[in-house]
Design an enzyme around this catalytic site. Structure first.
Site, PDB file in Angstrom:
ATOM      1  N   ASP A 181       4.527  83.584 -45.632  1.00 44.94           N
ATOM      2  CA  ASP A 181       5.793  83.026 -46.116  1.00 44.94           C
ATOM      3  C   ASP A 181       5.989  83.562 -47.538  1.00 44.94           C
ATOM      4  O   ASP A 181       5.059  84.144 -48.126  1.00 44.94           O
ATOM      5  CB  ASP A 181       5.717  81.478 -46.083  1.00 44.94           C
ATOM      6  CG  ASP A 181       7.024  80.805 -46.501  1.00 44.94           C
ATOM      7  OD1 ASP A 181       8.074  81.482 -46.523  1.00 44.94           O
ATOM      8  OD2 ASP A 181       6.987  79.593 -46.826  1.00 44.94           O
ATOM      9  N   GLN A 194       9.679  73.405 -38.568  1.00 39.71           N
ATOM     10  CA  GLN A 194       9.195  74.785 -38.503  1.00 39.71           C
ATOM     11  C   GLN A 194       7.875  74.833 -37.732  1.00 39.71           C
ATOM     12  O   GLN A 194       7.667  75.708 -36.875  1.00 39.71           O
ATOM     13  CB  GLN A 194       9.001  75.337 -39.920  1.00 39.71           C
ATOM     14  CG  GLN A 194       8.526  76.766 -39.963  1.00 39.71           C
ATOM     15  CD  GLN A 194       9.584  77.745 -39.448  1.00 39.71           C
ATOM     16  OE1 GLN A 194      10.710  77.731 -39.900  1.00 39.71           O
ATOM     17  NE2 GLN A 194       9.222  78.578 -38.488  1.00 39.71           N
ATOM     18  N   CYS A 196       8.238  82.324 -41.170  1.00 39.90           N
ATOM     19  CA  CYS A 196       9.295  81.329 -40.952  1.00 39.90           C
ATOM     20  C   CYS A 196      10.674  81.861 -41.312  1.00 39.90           C
ATOM     21  O   CYS A 196      11.671  81.350 -40.817  1.00 39.90           O
ATOM     22  CB  CYS A 196       8.986  80.064 -41.746  1.00 39.90           C
ATOM     23  SG  CYS A 196       8.826  80.380 -43.521  1.00 39.90           S
ATOM     24  N   ARG A 233      16.938  67.871 -46.106  1.00 36.18           N
ATOM     25  CA  ARG A 233      16.194  68.956 -46.767  1.00 36.18           C
ATOM     26  C   ARG A 233      16.241  68.652 -48.257  1.00 36.18           C
ATOM     27  O   ARG A 233      17.323  68.610 -48.854  1.00 36.18           O
ATOM     28  CB  ARG A 233      16.816  70.313 -46.466  1.00 36.18           C
ATOM     29  CG  ARG A 233      16.280  71.409 -47.353  1.00 36.18           C
ATOM     30  CD  ARG A 233      16.622  72.796 -46.867  1.00 36.18           C
ATOM     31  NE  ARG A 233      15.810  73.153 -45.723  1.00 36.18           N
ATOM     32  CZ  ARG A 233      15.610  74.406 -45.306  1.00 36.18           C
ATOM     33  NH1 ARG A 233      16.167  75.412 -45.937  1.00 36.18           N
ATOM     34  NH2 ARG A 233      14.845  74.654 -44.269  1.00 36.18           N
ATOM     35  N   ARG A 286      13.436  77.726 -33.281  1.00 38.40           N
ATOM     36  CA  ARG A 286      13.803  76.593 -34.133  1.00 38.40           C
ATOM     37  C   ARG A 286      14.783  75.685 -33.383  1.00 38.40           C
ATOM     38  O   ARG A 286      14.695  74.462 -33.458  1.00 38.40           O
ATOM     39  CB  ARG A 286      14.431  77.093 -35.445  1.00 38.40           C
ATOM     40  CG  ARG A 286      13.456  77.754 -36.416  1.00 38.40           C
ATOM     41  CD  ARG A 286      12.395  76.778 -36.903  1.00 38.40           C
ATOM     42  NE  ARG A 286      12.996  75.558 -37.413  1.00 38.40           N
ATOM     43  CZ  ARG A 286      13.424  75.396 -38.663  1.00 38.40           C
ATOM     44  NH1 ARG A 286      13.258  76.354 -39.549  1.00 38.40           N
ATOM     45  NH2 ARG A 286      13.954  74.235 -39.046  1.00 38.40           N
ATOM     46  N   HIS A 298       7.178  71.058 -43.720  1.00 43.30           N
ATOM     47  CA  HIS A 298       8.292  71.606 -42.925  1.00 43.30           C
ATOM     48  C   HIS A 298       7.959  71.411 -41.442  1.00 43.30           C
ATOM     49  O   HIS A 298       7.686  72.358 -40.702  1.00 43.30           O
ATOM     50  CB  HIS A 298       8.473  73.087 -43.273  1.00 43.30           C
ATOM     51  CG  HIS A 298       9.820  73.648 -42.903  1.00 43.30           C
ATOM     52  ND1 HIS A 298      10.815  72.900 -42.305  1.00 43.30           N
ATOM     53  CD2 HIS A 298      10.335  74.909 -43.032  1.00 43.30           C
ATOM     54  CE1 HIS A 298      11.870  73.660 -42.104  1.00 43.30           C
ATOM     55  NE2 HIS A 298      11.611  74.875 -42.534  1.00 43.30           N
TER      56      HIS A 298
HETATM   57  N1   CP Z   1      12.736  78.800 -41.813  1.00 45.45           N
HETATM   58  C1   CP Z   1      13.705  78.069 -42.370  1.00 45.45           C
HETATM   59  O1   CP Z   1      13.595  76.857 -42.574  1.00 45.45           O
HETATM   60  O2   CP Z   1      14.838  78.781 -42.664  1.00 45.45           O
HETATM   61  P1   CP Z   1      16.066  78.231 -43.502  1.00 45.45           P
HETATM   62  O3   CP Z   1      15.591  77.974 -44.912  1.00 45.45           O
HETATM   63  O4   CP Z   1      17.097  79.344 -43.446  1.00 45.45           O
HETATM   64  O5   CP Z   1      16.569  76.970 -42.883  1.00 45.45           O
HETATM   65  N1  NVA Z   2       8.338  77.934 -48.408  1.00 43.62           N
HETATM   66  C1  NVA Z   2       9.750  78.242 -48.271  1.00 43.62           C
HETATM   67  C2  NVA Z   2      10.178  78.049 -46.861  1.00 43.62           C
HETATM   68  C3  NVA Z   2      11.608  78.374 -46.569  1.00 43.62           C
HETATM   69  C4  NVA Z   2      11.971  78.118 -45.146  1.00 43.62           C
HETATM   70  C5  NVA Z   2      10.545  77.370 -49.217  1.00 43.62           C
HETATM   71  O1  NVA Z   2      10.241  76.168 -49.335  1.00 43.62           O
HETATM   72  O2  NVA Z   2      11.479  77.878 -49.839  1.00 43.62           O
END
Ligand code: CP
Ligand code: NVA
Length: 299
Positions: free
Chosen positions: A214, A126, A254, A96, A282, A123
């Protein structure tokens, strides 16, 4: 050769169908038996970390979560050297990251598959869980319309591409200046999918089966939060918007959500909301993806 998952279209349409099928397998082959999986995080996570760790354990593997201060991608050593090192020990590297180029650098040097667990652009894990949730709800993708209301961010981009791959119509409503880049719009339209973009949430959700949103400020955009709160005024997904949708429509997010900003508390908690099914999916989708990946690799 590694089969990386940096964006959802690293999977084919038939690959996605197979992942969905495998996500529903309750007693999966232990394809990660005695294998390690390194999960690198430059940003916080609740769902992604926990769902990936549990999916790996359910396949017999051993996840090791690595916090940002422990490895220091690009600071203590280069992304390439991090990947070369970790792939000596691990069958899989999840990452990540802030910059999408970091997952590309990891992938360029890794002997093990690299899975993007969220970047500024994408993502894909997701999107797999989202498709699984839609499939479980409607038992088909045919004729389905997904309307995304909000920022054309990483989640929206992967969702749009995922919809294109499985034949779902994708619409987005965003404030001026917060749509997909021209290059992304061209790429999405180039998939030959049913895609539209508008500045009107009401127009986007008319007759929709799924309304998705989101956060307005993603991780890494915290300093823009106040400006975005004002720019996104009128884009909150609330009850009156649902009156315009298909009678069987559902709400998806999400998570994490900011109730009262991108979505009202009443929509989040309504009978239409599938946010907890999505969160649980997930784990099932990650397990299905890893099963698909390692079944092929172990043959
Ligand atoms: N939806 C999602 O990726 O959640 P987190 O940021 O908590 O991993
Ligand atoms: N768009 C958000 C998604 C979190 C799961 C971010 O990148 O923070």
């Amino acid at each position: 050769m590694p089969n990386h998952l940096l964006e959802i279209d690293d999977l084919s349409t038939s690959g996605i169908a197979e992942v969905i099928r495998l996500s529903l397998v309750k007693d999966p082959d232990q394809v990660l038996h005695n294998k390690g999986a390194a999960l690198l995080f430059e940003k916080p996570s609740n769902r992604t970390r926990n769902s990936m760790e549990m999916a790996i354990i359910q396949l017999g593997g051993h996840p090791i979560t690595i916090r940002p201060d422990e490895v220091g991608i690009g600071a203590r050593e280069s992304a390439e050297d991090v990947a070369r090192t970790l792939s000596c020990y691990h069958a899989l590297i999840g990452a990540r990251v802030f910059e999408h180029s970091t997952v590309e650098q990891l992938a360029s040097a890794s002997d093990s598959p690299v899975v993007n667990m969220l970047s500024d652009k994408s993502h894909p894990l997701q999107a797999l869980a989202d498709l699984l949730t839609i499939w479980e709800e409607f038992s088909t993708f045919e004729g389905c319309i997904v309307s995304y209301v909000g920022d054309a961010n990483n989640v929206a981009r992967s969702l749009a591409i995922a919809c294109g791959l499985v034949g779902i119509e994708f619409r987005i409503a965003h404030p001026n200046g917060y749509g997909f880049s021209k290059a992304d719009e061209e790429m999405i339209q180039g998939m030959g999918m049913n895609f539209s973009s508008t500045l009107s949430p009401a127009e986007a959700v008319a007759g929709a089966h799924v309304v998705y949103t989101d956060v307005w400020a993603s991780m890494g955009q915290e300093e823009e939060r106040e400006k975005r709160l004002s720019d996104f005024e009128g884009f909150t997904v609330e009850d009156r918007l649902f009156e315009l949708t298909n009678e069987d429509s559902i709400f998806m997010h999400c998570l994490p959500a900011h109730p009262g900003e991108e979505v009202s508390r009443s929509v989040l908690d309504s009978g239409r909301s599938r946010i907890w099914e999505q969160a649980e999916n997930r784990m099932h989708a990650a397990r299905g993806f890893l099963l698909h990946l390692f079944q092929e690799r172990n043959q």
